[in-house]
Design an enzyme around this catalytic site. Structure first.
Site, PDB file in Angstrom:
ATOM      1  N   ASP A  78      37.872  42.327  48.893  1.00 46.03           N
ATOM      2  CA  ASP A  78      37.847  42.379  47.437  1.00 46.03           C
ATOM      3  C   ASP A  78      36.489  41.811  47.014  1.00 46.03           C
ATOM      4  O   ASP A  78      36.215  40.627  47.231  1.00 46.03           O
ATOM      5  CB  ASP A  78      38.996  41.530  46.876  1.00 46.03           C
ATOM      6  N   LYS A  97      32.161  41.544  36.282  1.00 42.97           N
ATOM      7  CA  LYS A  97      31.410  40.280  36.161  1.00 42.97           C
ATOM      8  C   LYS A  97      29.909  40.504  36.294  1.00 42.97           C
ATOM      9  O   LYS A  97      29.134  40.035  35.470  1.00 42.97           O
ATOM     10  CB  LYS A  97      31.848  39.292  37.248  1.00 42.97           C
ATOM     11  N   TRP A 150      43.394  34.872  44.130  1.00 49.04           N
ATOM     12  CA  TRP A 150      43.490  35.365  42.749  1.00 49.04           C
ATOM     13  C   TRP A 150      44.942  35.785  42.518  1.00 49.04           C
ATOM     14  O   TRP A 150      45.506  36.555  43.308  1.00 49.04           O
ATOM     15  CB  TRP A 150      42.542  36.560  42.597  1.00 49.04           C
TER      16      TRP A 150
HETATM   17  N1  KET Z   1      39.359  40.416  42.319  1.00 49.55           N
HETATM   18  C1  KET Z   1      39.163  39.127  42.038  1.00 49.55           C
HETATM   19  C2  KET Z   1      39.032  38.156  43.152  1.00 49.55           C
HETATM   20  C3  KET Z   1      39.088  38.718  40.701  1.00 49.55           C
HETATM   21  O1  KET Z   1      38.873  37.451  40.466  1.00 49.55           O
HETATM   22  C4  KET Z   1      39.235  39.661  39.672  1.00 49.55           C
HETATM   23  C5  KET Z   1      39.216  39.236  38.273  1.00 49.55           C
HETATM   24  C6  KET Z   1      39.409  41.002  40.037  1.00 49.55           C
HETATM   25  C7  KET Z   1      39.482  41.340  41.377  1.00 49.55           C
HETATM   26  C8  KET Z   1      39.576  42.123  39.081  1.00 49.55           C
HETATM   27  O2  KET Z   1      38.753  42.222  38.030  1.00 49.55           O
HETATM   28  P1  KET Z   1      38.596  43.635  37.261  1.00 49.55           P
HETATM   29  O3  KET Z   1      38.255  43.246  35.882  1.00 49.55           O
HETATM   30  O4  KET Z   1      39.895  44.379  37.370  1.00 49.55           O
HETATM   31  O5  KET Z   1      37.512  44.331  37.958  1.00 49.55           O
HETATM   32  N2  KET Z   1      39.400  38.030  37.916  1.00 49.55           N
HETATM   33  C9  KET Z   1      39.324  37.419  36.592  1.00 49.55           C
HETATM   34  C10 KET Z   1      39.974  38.185  35.498  1.00 49.55           C
HETATM   35  C11 KET Z   1      41.405  38.558  35.730  1.00 49.55           C
HETATM   36  O6  KET Z   1      42.220  37.739  36.148  1.00 49.55           O
HETATM   37  O7  KET Z   1      41.721  39.735  35.456  1.00 49.55           O
HETATM   38  C12 KET Z   1      39.810  35.979  36.692  1.00 49.55           C
HETATM   39  O8  KET Z   1      40.257  35.559  37.770  1.00 49.55           O
HETATM   40  O9  KET Z   1      39.720  35.253  35.698  1.00 49.55           O
END
Ligand code: KET
Length: 410
Positions: free
Chosen positions: A219, A255, A138
């Site tokens: 993560d 998610k 990511w």
């Molecule tokens: N870890 C991973 C692997 C991840 O894909 C995301 C979010 C997050 C942590 C953090 O999400 P949060 O909303 O802070 O709990 N991924 C999606 C959104 C982004 O990039 O912020 C994405 O990859 O589309």
């Protein structure tokens, strides 16, 4: 009288590039073509391509209104009821680490904010230690460690030749890392590849991490989204904890509960004793206080109500299976459409092997640009598409776009 000169004190500030993931949504909003499709950000949409608020979330919010709850500051570590259920959801309510008081849990600003807290802890208490991240990963992982001044390097993960896991490369890179490194692992539904180690491979990964005295750092942003089962998706983390290892785990409810904008998640540090856990928690609080003081309450209450109530919890599991199921259905339909439309003999079956929200298509940057510029399909430039943003009705169109981009753009 002095005439003010219209020169900004910020003249030297240069324009930052758009974010590789969230910037895609901005570009999508600006596109007026009605065939446009946003497969950039990993956010669940209904078959009608509308955002989805889970029924259990609405029920939990109604309960909160009925109770007339207040808006007082939370403690720095967050809502106690949330911290309790979040660790239980992750590790299993009967996990000895919880009963022995060995888990330091602090509510964070979703997955990102929780990772950031842990990065600050590493910077403070493990100066010079390196974090190993998967290649690819990511995109924001690199930003988080860079901004926290934590050095990082990559371990091999994805093998484009097999469109699968480079397991030997992964193991040998983890083995070669300086002893005591932090190894960042995706708990399930690896982003962006959609490729997870098998249970046997997880055992071997745990073996080398243990041998080298490394510290596993998980993560967990997609618990429930890989298999549809919350427990099965936490098995990687639980394996390391069962072995008695100290483990860091960042959790996100963006998610699996669809709480993207509520910014609710947690940082858990499983320690070897309750005494160490208490000290680690005190330091996480010390890091949080000057950063954002204390976390928001609304999302934490939703999680506490849903996870902490057996009826709502079961309803949540059903809704999650529904979401995970819809993604599996469009995954199958996309594969079927590609296979029937593409007469070149290319094998698209890797799409079915990948799990979670995404498909890593193998399209390169120029091909991804073609997807957007010619077909109005918005996706990240690493070739990732979010199947959570795709409907059955759009699969054929997407297949046409992919086939054109793959065969006609080099
Ligand atoms: N870890 C991973 C692997 C991840 O894909 C995301 C979010 C997050 C942590 C953090 O999400 P949060 O909303 O802070 O709990 N991924 C999606 C959104 C982004 O990039 O912020 C994405 O990859 O589309």
């Amino acid at each position: 009288m002095t005439v003010s000169v219209n020169v900004s004190r910020f003249e030297d500030v240069s324009m930052a590039p758009p974010d590789p993931i969230l910037g895609v949504s901005e570009a999508f909003r600006a596109d007026t073509n009605n065939m446009k499709l946003n497969l950039g950000v990993g956010a669940y949409r209904t078959e009608e391509l509308q955002p989805y608020v889970l029924n259990v979330v609405k029920k939990a919010e109604n309960l909160m209104l009925e109770r007339g709850e207040n808006k007082e500051y939370l403690p720095i570590e967050g809502l106690a009821a949330f911290n309790k259920v979040t660790a239980e959801l992750l590790l299993g309510a009967d996990n000895p680490a919880i009963h022995q008081g060995r888990v330091a849990t602090v509510q964070g600003l979703s997955g990102t904010g929780s990772l950031r807290l842990a990065a600050a802890l590493i910077e403070r208490y493990f100066p010079g230690s390196e974090v190993l991240i998967s290649s690819p990963t990511w995109g924001n992982h690199k930003n988080i460690f860079n901004d926290s001044r934590v050095p990082w390097s990559e371990y091999r993960y994805y093998d484009p030749k097999t469109v699968g896991l480079d397991f030997n490369g992964m193991i040998s890179d983890i083995k070669e890392a300086p002893e005591g490194s932090f190894i960042l692992l995706h708990g399930c539904a690896h982003n962006p590849t959609g490729i997870d180690p098998t249970p046997e491979q997880w055992e071997k990964i745990a073996d080398v991490i243990q041998e080298k005295n490394h510290i596993p750092f998980f993560d967990v942003a997609y618990q429930g989204f890989a298999s549809g089962s919350l427990d099965a998706d936490a098995s990687s983390v639980r394996l390391f904890v069962t072995r008695g290892m100290e483990v860091l785990v960042a959790q996100s409810y963006s998610k699996n509960l669809g709480l993207y904008s509520e910014r609710v998640g947690a940082m858990n540090v499983v320690c070897s004793s309750s005494d160490v856990a208490a000290r680690v928690k005190s330091q996480l609080k010390r890091i949080a206080r000057p950063m954002y003081s204390n976390p928001p309450i609304h999302g934490a209450r939703i999680v506490a109500n849903v996870v902490g109530d057996p009826t709502l919890f079961n309803e949540w599991k059903e809704e999650m299976e529904l979401m995970a199921g819809r993604i599996k259905t469009v995954r199958q339909k996309l594969f079927d459409s590609l296979s029937s439309k593409d007469t070149s003999g290319k094998d698209w079956s890797f799409i079915l092997k990948q799990i979670g929200m995404f498909s890593f298509t193998g399209l390169n940057r120029a091909q991804s640009d073609n997807m957007t510029n010619k077909w109005h399909v918005y996706m990240t430039k690493d070739g990732r598409i979010s199947l959570a943003g795709l409907s059955l009705a759009k699969c054929e169109y997407l297949a046409d776009a992919i086939i054109d981009s793959y065969h006609n753009v080099s």
